[in-house]
Motif scaffolding. Structure first.
Motif, PDB file in Angstrom:
ATOM      1  N   PHE A 152       0.855  -1.181   0.000  1.00 54.68           N
ATOM      2  CA  PHE A 152       0.000   0.000   0.000  1.00 54.68           C
ATOM      3  C   PHE A 152       0.896   1.238   0.000  1.00 54.68           C
ATOM      4  O   PHE A 152       2.063   1.170   0.388  1.00 54.68           O
ATOM      5  CB  PHE A 152      -0.910  -0.006   1.231  1.00 54.68           C
ATOM      6  N   PRO A 153       0.378   2.379  -0.451  1.00 57.13           N
ATOM      7  CA  PRO A 153       1.193   3.599  -0.478  1.00 57.13           C
ATOM      8  C   PRO A 153       1.658   3.991   0.924  1.00 57.13           C
ATOM      9  O   PRO A 153       0.949   3.803   1.904  1.00 57.13           O
ATOM     10  CB  PRO A 153       0.244   4.659  -1.045  1.00 57.13           C
ATOM     11  N   ALA A 154       2.863   4.523   0.976  1.00 57.37           N
ATOM     12  CA  ALA A 154       3.417   4.983   2.252  1.00 57.37           C
ATOM     13  C   ALA A 154       4.135   6.301   2.023  1.00 57.37           C
ATOM     14  O   ALA A 154       4.703   6.534   0.957  1.00 57.37           O
ATOM     15  CB  ALA A 154       4.382   3.942   2.812  1.00 57.37           C
ATOM     16  N   LEU A 155       4.110   7.164   3.019  1.00 59.07           N
ATOM     17  CA  LEU A 155       4.793   8.437   2.961  1.00 59.07           C
ATOM     18  C   LEU A 155       6.300   8.199   2.979  1.00 59.07           C
ATOM     19  O   LEU A 155       6.802   7.415   3.780  1.00 59.07           O
ATOM     20  CB  LEU A 155       4.386   9.307   4.144  1.00 59.07           C
ATOM     21  N   LEU A 156       7.014   8.857   2.107  1.00 58.77           N
ATOM     22  CA  LEU A 156       8.465   8.716   2.024  1.00 58.77           C
ATOM     23  C   LEU A 156       9.110  10.055   2.329  1.00 58.77           C
ATOM     24  O   LEU A 156       8.755  11.072   1.732  1.00 58.77           O
ATOM     25  CB  LEU A 156       8.864   8.264   0.613  1.00 58.77           C
TER      26      LEU A 156
END
Length: 89
Positions: free
Chosen positions: A9-13
């Protein structure tokens, strides 16, 4: 062997210095991002050298590809394959 987390799933980088990303590409187990300033950052599984850091080390943290900076090259586009990374400078 290094453990690399896999996220489905998308994650903040967090990139250094609040860089702005203009392009992203994902391989089978690695990711690359181009900044608006033309720098390339890569992270993930690096067994075949696909991260571009001159070694086969994997990393969960985005790292700038220093060889491109040292050669004065500005990255325009990146495309990740299964175990490869193609860069247009």
């Amino acid at each position: 062997a290094a453990f690399i987390s896999i996220q489905a799933f998308p994650a903040l980088l967090d990139l250094p210095q609040d860089l702005e990303v203009s392009a992203v590409s994902c391989g089978s187990r690695h990711t690359a991002a181009v900044t608006r300033g033309g720098e390339l950052y890569t992270w993930g599984w690096g067994k075949y050298g696909q991260l571009g850091h001159g070694n086969n080390i994997s990393s969960d943290q985005a790292r700038r590809v220093e060889q491109l900076v040292a050669e004065g090259l500005r990255v325009e586009e990146v495309v990740c394959g299964p175990w490869t990374t193609y860069v247009r400078v």
